[in-house]
Design an enzyme around this catalytic site. Structure first.
Site, PDB file in Angstrom:
ATOM      1  N   SER A 159       0.802  -1.217   0.000  1.00  0.00           N
ATOM      2  CA  SER A 159       0.000   0.000   0.000  1.00  0.00           C
ATOM      3  C   SER A 159       0.837   1.271   0.000  1.00  0.00           C
ATOM      4  CB  SER A 159      -0.963  -0.006   1.185  1.00  0.00           C
ATOM      5  OG  SER A 159      -0.259   0.192   2.378  1.00  0.00           O
TER       6      SER A 159
ATOM      7  N   LYS B  93      -6.483   3.554   8.766  1.00  0.00           N
ATOM      8  CA  LYS B  93      -5.605   4.557   8.166  1.00  0.00           C
ATOM      9  C   LYS B  93      -6.225   5.960   8.252  1.00  0.00           C
ATOM     10  CE  LYS B  93      -3.279   1.351   5.114  1.00  0.00           C
ATOM     11  NZ  LYS B  93      -3.213   0.786   3.768  1.00  0.00           N
TER      12      LYS B  93
END
Ligand SMILES: Nc1ncnc2c1ncn2[C@@H]1O[C@H](COP(=O)(O)OP(=O)(O)OP(=O)(O)O)[C@@H](O)[C@H]1O
Ligand SMILES: [Mg+2]
Length: 800
Positions: free
Chosen positions: A679, A722
């Site tokens: 990611s 996140k």
């Protein structure tokens, strides 16, 4: 005597004998009782005292016919005969010569045999001598081993030299069935006889050796057993004298075994063990092992059960009481409890709470215990790498104990506790066996009604236990284990949620724990928010609780010193008095846009994290270096990002071969936390582009997403964590992959109201949002003057 040279046949009185073969030279006593035999004996005694002895084929025949008798026998001299009181006669004969029957007549009620002598004499030769020596040696050994033979006869036998005589002497003295002896008697050639004897003695010696070994072993064992028995009896007597009857102890154990509610086979096993224990010396190590084992069998719950609370409304109330928020999770738990009541053995019915530390996984499990009225036990699997820790060691090991599962069942004392397996993701495996395999047996509803612990060694039913696992991450849990779990994620709390938790639970809890009254210390909302922002940096609330405890402790001290009247209000202005200077400043607000810097979002074991990614360009040969404890996948993302930049160099206003003369160093600081996963792809790419084009990136924009070689942005996991992390540090814009847009439904509205989320599909869009100025404003890259020495000879591909 008759003439041997002429070998005249001669008629001699004959006596059939049973199970007896007399050899020439052999002295032998026996009893004579049969009428025919007595007559023959009398006849012989009246004459030259010679009698012919021949053996019956079948000893059970009392009145043998001539055909019942072997045709080869021995002419013997009657040395002595004594009439016994019972009418029988005891005779002592000495064998003289073997002879063969030519004819038998029966007149006057006894046999007379017409005989032919067998004149065979062997020639003395070296081979014969050697054979004689060998047989003699074997015989000597035989005599030593079998104590059946008189040693004197051996000496006598050993002295003779003639092969014929010595073979007869030995044959007479070896213990053999009469059939075999008869065979020897019928061998007229002394050498043949010696050979046969050598064979027989070999076999007999072998037998005797085996027998001797067995005998000595049996003897040793007997001695030991006798000694132990004697000492045991003595010990019992001493204990009786001291007034400590061991009878009571066994009785007591028996009572306990009977009342433990064991299943039949276990009960049988326990009784068996008890019997063994009784036989053992009471102070021996063996009996301690046996007693411990029995104690365990008795102590483990077999029948006792907590009464379950089946009212869902009660469960709901308790869950609500213990935890703030977590609405969806509480709902799942209640559904789960409802299903468990309806279905007896629900499939895949193991709950697994997954989330960062301090979000309440363990305490939720505890709550479930309370809500269902079950006992609560917990075992931490962190660092467990040995199957035996789960399943125990076999009893044969010194100091063996049952595994954690059985130990905890004993602690629970009931067969249906809530059993928390904490940190299943931290288990590892090595050569001592895979603990997850053992755990599978524990968790699989189809297997766990017959769980076997190595120590207990009996099947134990775990099917009534309610297992709950907790883990920080899912991917380290073996897939087969995951399959048996129902995963519930706890992603972490927002600032507002933390504030509520603190106000409703943590402050109260810490006040009590530190002996303070409500009036002694008051936290204002702003004060708590200040602590959350500047003293903690976490997804859960554990550090927050710790900081609140810190404040409380300081006040406790003042209360002790100054009296109960102390009044303190914790506000943003006074926090530092108690907690010292701020631990986390909102550095983001102070950060400036910079070249070669990109803000990434990562998902680690401790929840969401903001990662600052730096890129630096140096004179070099086209190397890409990535540092900061990056995993393989992240390294590969870096390579992919660079390849993308190279393929699009024209777009960025870069010369085609720009990479030949430079090295790129990427660094992802943030301590030594290991980082991995795809990611970070777009973050690394953004940092490289910024460094190459000299366009600064925006520090208030964070991003997450995987990059392909063509610059497409692929979806990733952990969006909620996140976004919470980005929000925590004050970032305002977050770039996410378009395919992750659907995950936004899980994000609390209060977060979305302050965060701008930009879903993107391509790298171009990322750069558009992340770079401070549009790409076409790029200044030419600072490609350094390259000296001839540094000029690469060929087009080397990039390596790191
Ligand atoms: N929603 C909540 N409401 C009230 N208290 C909470 C909540 N979440 C967590 N807590 C409190 O936070 C503390 C830490 O929680 P807990 O020990 O359960 O964390 P955990 O998720 O098991 O962490 P770890 O992964 O480190 O084991 C506990 O005192 C718990 O009561
Ligand atoms: Mg925990």
């Amino acid at each position: 005597m008759f003439n041997r040279e002429k070998n005249d046949p001669k008629r001699v009185p004959m006596m059939p004998v049973r199970e007896l073969v007399i050899f020439p030279g052999q002295m032998n006593p026996f009893i004579v009782g049969r009428e025919g035999s007595v007559r023959a004996l009398e006849e012989a005694l009246a004459g030259d005292k010679r009698i012919f002895l021949a053996t019956q084929h079948d000893a059970s025949i009392d009145d043998p016919k001539p055909e019942d008798i072997y045709t080869v026998g021995t002419i013997a001299n009657i040395v002595q005969s004594v009439k016994l009181p019972d009418g029988n006669i005891r005779v002592l004969v000495e064998g003289v010569e073997r002879a063969k029957i030519v004819d038998i007549s029966t007149t006057e009620g006894f046999f007379r045999a017409t005989l032919k002598l067998v004149p065979v004499k062997s020639e003395p030769s070296p081979e014969n001598e050697q054979l004689v020596r060998r047989v003699r040696e074997l015989f000597e050994q035989y005599v030593k081993l079998s104590q059946a033979v008189n040693y004197d006869t051996v000496i006598a036998a050993a002295r003779v030299e003639d092969p014929g005589q010595i073979s007869d002497a030995i044959a007479a003295n070896v213990t053999l069935p009469f059939e075999e002896k008869q065979e020897l008697l019928e061998m007229f050639d002394p050498v043949e006889r010696l050979n046969q004897l050598a064979k027989i003695l070999d076999v007999e010696l072998e037998k005797l050796n085996v027998e001797r070994n067995i005998n000595s072993r049996v003897k040793r064992q007997m001695e030991r057993a006798q000694k132990e028995y004697y000492l045991n009896e003595k010990m019992k007597a001493i204990q009786k004298e001291l007034g400590r009857g061991e009878k009571n102890e066994t009785d007591e154990l028996k009572k306990k075994i009977d009342s433990a509610g064991m299943p039949k086979d276990v009960h049988e096993k326990a009784i068996q063990e008890l019997k063994r224990l009784e036989m053992m010396p009471p102070m021996s190590a063996e009996s301690t092992v046996s007693r411990n084992y029995l104690d365990w069998l008795i102590a483990v719950p077999w029948k006792k059960k907590s009464k379950e609370i089946r009212d869902i409304a009660v469960a709901e109330k308790i869950l609500e009481e213990d935890h703030y928020g977590l609405d969806k999770i509480k709902e799942r738990i209640l559904e789960y409890l409802a299903v468990r009541q309806l279905v007896k053995v629900p499939k895949g019915s193991i709950l697994c709470f997954v989330g960062p530390p301090g979000v309440g996984k363990t305490s939720l499990a505890n709550s479930i215990g309370r809500a269902t009225g079950r006992k609560f036990v917990r075992v931490s699997l962190g660092g467990v790498r040995d199957e035996a820790e789960i399943r125990g060691h076999r009893r044969t090991y010194i100091g063996a104990l049952p595994g954690q599962i059985i130990q905890m069942m004993k602690k629970a004392g009931t067969i249906n506790p809530v059993f928390v397996l904490d940190e299943v993701d931290k288990m590892s495996m090595d050569f001592r066996g895979d603990p997850s395999a053992a755990l599978m047996e524990v968790l699989d509803p189809e297997l766990n009604d017959a769980f076997t612990d190595h120590y207990l060694d009996v099947e134990y039913n775990l099917s009534q236990v309610m297992f709950i696992c907790t883990a920080n991450v899912l991917h380290t849990i073996p897939q087969p284990l995951q399959d048996r779990m129902e995963v519930i994620r706890l992603p972490g709390y927002t600032e507002m949620e933390k504030l509520e938790i603190a106000k409703r639970f943590l402050v109260k809890k810490q006040r009590e724990a530190n002996g303070l009254s409500d009036a002694n210390i008051v936290f204002t909302d702003d004060g708590l928010r200040h602590i959350i922002r500047h003293y903690t940096h976490e997804s859960g609330v554990r550090n927050l609780e710790r900081e609140i405890a810190n404040c409380c402790r300081k006040i406790s001290r003042r209360v002790v010193k100054e009296g109960k009247e102390v009044r303190v209000e914790v506000t943003p202005a006074t926090v530092s008095e108690y907690l010292g200077i701020m631990k986390f400043r909102e550095i983001w607000k102070e950060k400036k846009n910079e070249i070669g810097l990109a803000i990434g979002l990562a998902w680690t074991e401790v929840g969401g994290q903001v990662l600052v990614t730096e890129a630096q360009i140096m004179e070099g040969k086209g190397r890409l270096t990535l540092t900061g404890k990056l995993g393989d996948v992240m390294q590969e993302s870096g390579q992919a990002a660079l390849s993308y930049v190279r393929s699009r160099s024209a777009n960025f206003g870069l010369p085609k071969d720009f990479y030949r003369h430079i090295d790129i160093h990427m660094h992802v600081p943030e301590g030594a936390i290991p980082k991995d996963g795809p990611s970070a792809g777009i973050t690394i790419c953004t940092a490289i582009v910024s460094a190459l084009t000299r366009i600064p990136t925006r520090v208030d924009v964070a991003m997450t997403g995987e990059i392909t070689l063509r610059g497409n942005v692929l979806p990733i996991g952990g969006i909620k964590e996140k976004l919470l992390a980005a929000h925590r540090v004050g970032i305002r814009t977050v770039i996410i992959p378009k395919d992750n847009e659907k995950d936004l439904v899980d994000i609390p509205a209060e977060i979305l109201s302050v965060l701008t989320v930009k879903p993107v599909e391509s790298m171009d869009e990322v750069l558009e949002y992340a770079l401070e100025a549009p790409l076409h404003t790029a200044v030419p890259p600072p490609v350094p003057e390259v000296s001839a020495v540094f000029e690469p000879k060929e087009d080397k591909s990039l390596t790191n």
